[in-house]
Write an enzyme that holds these catalytic residues in place. Structure first.
Site, PDB file in Angstrom:
ATOM      1  N   ILE A  25       7.010   8.137  -0.773  1.00 36.72           N
ATOM      2  CA  ILE A  25       8.067   8.020  -1.496  1.00 36.72           C
ATOM      3  C   ILE A  25       8.266   8.182  -3.172  1.00 36.72           C
ATOM      4  CG2 ILE A  25       9.641   5.823  -2.077  1.00 36.72           C
ATOM      5  CD1 ILE A  25      10.329   5.089   0.967  1.00 36.72           C
ATOM      6  N   ALA A  26       7.338   7.069  -3.526  1.00 36.53           N
ATOM      7  CA  ALA A  26       6.417   7.517  -4.925  1.00 36.53           C
ATOM      8  C   ALA A  26       4.823   6.741  -4.880  1.00 36.53           C
ATOM      9  CB  ALA A  26       7.615   6.106  -5.569  1.00 36.53           C
ATOM     10  N   SER A  27       4.479   6.094  -6.062  1.00 39.18           N
ATOM     11  CA  SER A  27       3.373   5.942  -6.191  1.00 39.18           C
ATOM     12  C   SER A  27       3.306   5.479  -7.298  1.00 39.18           C
ATOM     13  CB  SER A  27       1.909   6.943  -6.326  1.00 39.18           C
ATOM     14  OG  SER A  27       2.620   8.103  -6.846  1.00 39.18           O
ATOM     15  N   GLY A  28       2.342   4.360  -7.598  1.00 36.69           N
ATOM     16  CA  GLY A  28       1.812   4.135  -9.365  1.00 36.69           C
ATOM     17  C   GLY A  28       0.456   3.636  -9.104  1.00 36.69           C
ATOM     18  N   GLY A  29       0.397   2.846  -9.619  1.00 38.60           N
ATOM     19  CA  GLY A  29      -1.580   3.166 -10.397  1.00 38.60           C
ATOM     20  C   GLY A  29      -2.127   2.070  -9.550  1.00 38.60           C
ATOM     21  N   SER A  31      -0.748   1.485  -6.243  1.00 41.00           N
ATOM     22  CA  SER A  31      -0.262   2.098  -4.925  1.00 41.00           C
ATOM     23  C   SER A  31       0.537   2.865  -4.584  1.00 41.00           C
ATOM     24  CB  SER A  31      -0.211   0.683  -3.884  1.00 41.00           C
ATOM     25  OG  SER A  31       1.640   0.357  -4.478  1.00 41.00           O
ATOM     26  N   VAL A  33       4.133   4.300  -1.640  1.00 39.50           N
ATOM     27  CA  VAL A  33       4.441   3.663  -0.973  1.00 39.50           C
ATOM     28  C   VAL A  33       5.179   5.370  -0.345  1.00 39.50           C
ATOM     29  CG1 VAL A  33       6.565   2.896  -0.388  1.00 39.50           C
ATOM     30  CG2 VAL A  33       4.746   1.920  -2.163  1.00 39.50           C
ATOM     31  N   LYS A  48       3.146   0.137   2.413  1.00 32.26           N
ATOM     32  CA  LYS A  48       2.499   0.494   0.966  1.00 32.26           C
ATOM     33  C   LYS A  48       0.683  -0.013   1.304  1.00 32.26           C
ATOM     34  CE  LYS A  48       3.497  -2.401  -2.152  1.00 32.26           C
ATOM     35  NZ  LYS A  48       4.035  -0.922  -3.982  1.00 32.26           N
ATOM     36  N   ASP A 142       5.772 -10.324 -11.169  1.00 34.17           N
ATOM     37  CA  ASP A 142       6.318  -8.948 -11.524  1.00 34.17           C
ATOM     38  C   ASP A 142       7.897  -9.218 -10.574  1.00 34.17           C
ATOM     39  OD1 ASP A 142       5.850  -7.171 -12.453  1.00 34.17           O
ATOM     40  OD2 ASP A 142       4.947  -6.119 -10.575  1.00 34.17           O
TER      41      ASP A 142
END
EC number: 2.7.11.1
Length: 399
Positions: A25-29, A31, A33, A48, A142
């Site tokens: 679905i998406a990724s960040g710094g 993790s 998902v 996640k 957050d």
């Protein structure tokens, strides 16, 4: 966030022999998902998966497990449910409720600033979920549009509780690093990293300002410069940026974002009560928050469905039917015949080269012959029986 696009090494993997990774679905710094499937319960889930660098960090893993258990105990429809946590090889992961929809960030990008009644519709569940957490002694740390999910059914849910705290506990996290998202951090989080329910209240106040105006209150060349501005400056009034913002919302933001925590709402419960009073005073209508149309989650779902379709087409084998197949066309089912037409058409045609009429005549002729022979047999039988009866009755006279 980096959106899902090309194939990911984890896709199609089975985590902990239970959770099938379907599509990113998406990724960040820290993790990524994925949409996934709990194969044991046949239930869609969100996975996640933490960065592999955390797999060997015992401090992180301990805090990760504790935070997951604490959030899983919360039972509030405004919070994304946590089902499970685990570690599969090099990947710690969290199993959560899959929200078919998108994020508040994506909705803001699509539609821009919100009117007051829409802001209230977003804040009610956010503050409700935070209130449940604050009662349980938990702090989010957050709160931001990326962590607020909107389902296709209009439900608003808060996600990612405790993740910042777990990352902060990791031994690989440098001392003095400011954790969280700079635009939404409270002054105390920037100053010394401490957080309590009033820190979440500050983040919600910044969120209210952004929903009303379309942007966050502080800007800068770097995340650090943005974070430090709140130590010396107050959040400005939203009405100074957007005409028509009611003064009650300016007061709500001011009370939530006071630089001194003692001057803020004590927690989400107190802020939620003030929000309800404002909504009643202004007679704001009820509103169903729409999900973003072009969300990463929707694209991920479409990508996964297309892959399944392609696999089905590639793997499909032709089915052989030894008997004749009859296909009914739309025109084959005609309306009932009108009264001017005969109800039954005469039988015509041939079978094995012989006219159908000959078969009909032959069958009728055969039936007639059978009846004739049956009559003859019955007549002979009757004559014989009659003669026998006559002879029997006169036998004594003859003797």
């Amino acid at each position: 966030m980096v959106e899902a696009g090309t194939r990911d090494p984890l896709e199609s993997a089975l985590l902990d022999s239970r959770y099938l990774v379907q599509a990113k679905i998406a990724s960040g710094g820290t993790s990524t998902v994925y949409r996934g499937l709990d194969v044991r319960l046949d239930r869609p889930v969100a996975l996640k998966v933490m960065d592999a660098r955390y797999a060997g960090d015992e401090q992180f893993l301990t805090r990760f497990r504790l935070e997951a258990r604490a959030v899983a105990r919360l039972n509030n429809r405004a919070l994304v449910a946590v089902y499970d946590q685990g570690k599969d090889g090099r990947h710690p992961f969290l199993v959560m409720e899959l929200i078919e929809g998108g994020t508040l960030r994506e909705l803001l990008i699509e539609r821009g600033p919100m009117p007051p009644h829409a802001v209230v519709a977003v804040l009610r569940p956010v503050l409700g979920g935070l209130a449940a957490a604050h009662r349980a002694g938990l702090v989010h740390r957050d709160v931001k549009p990326e962590n607020i999910l909107i389902s296709d059914d209009g439900d608003v849910k808060l996600a990612d509780f405790g993740l910042v705290r777990a990352v902060a506990a990791a031994s690989i996290t440098s001392t003095g690093v400011i954790l969280g998202t700079a635009a939404y951090l409270s002054p105390e989080q920037v100053r010394d990293g401490n957080a309590d329910p009033r820190s979440d209240v500050y983040s919600v106040g910044v969120l209210v300002y952004e929903l009303l105006t379309g942007h966050t209150p502080f800007t800068g060349d770097s995340a650090l410069s943005i974070a430090y501005q709140r130590l010396d400056a107050d959040v400005p009034r939203a009405s100074a940026v957007i005409d028509g913002v009611p003064p009650q919302f300016d007061e709500l933001v001011a009370c939530a974002t006071a630089r001194n925590p003692a001057d803020r709402y004590a927690d989400a419960i107190a802020m939620g009560a003030d929000l309800e009073a404002i909504a009643e005073e202004l007679a704001l209508p009820e509103f169903r928050v729409p999900a973003p149309r072009n969300s990463a989650q929707h694209r991920s779902a479409a990508l996964y469905r297309s892959r399944i379709t392609q696999q089905g087409q590639l793997g499909a084998k032709p089915v052989h039917h030894p008997t004749r197949q009859l296909t009914r066309q739309p025109g084959d089912c005609s309306e009932p015949a009108s009264g001017s037409e005969p109800e039954h058409e005469p039988i015509t045609g041939q079978f094995a080269g012989i006219a159908i009429e000959e078969f009909i005549w032959a069958r009728q002729h055969a039936r007639r012959m059978v009846l004739v022979w049956v009559s003859v047999v019955l007549a002979i039988t009757g004559l014989v029986a009659s003669a026998a009866w006559t002879i029997g009755s006169n036998l004594s006279g003859l003797l």
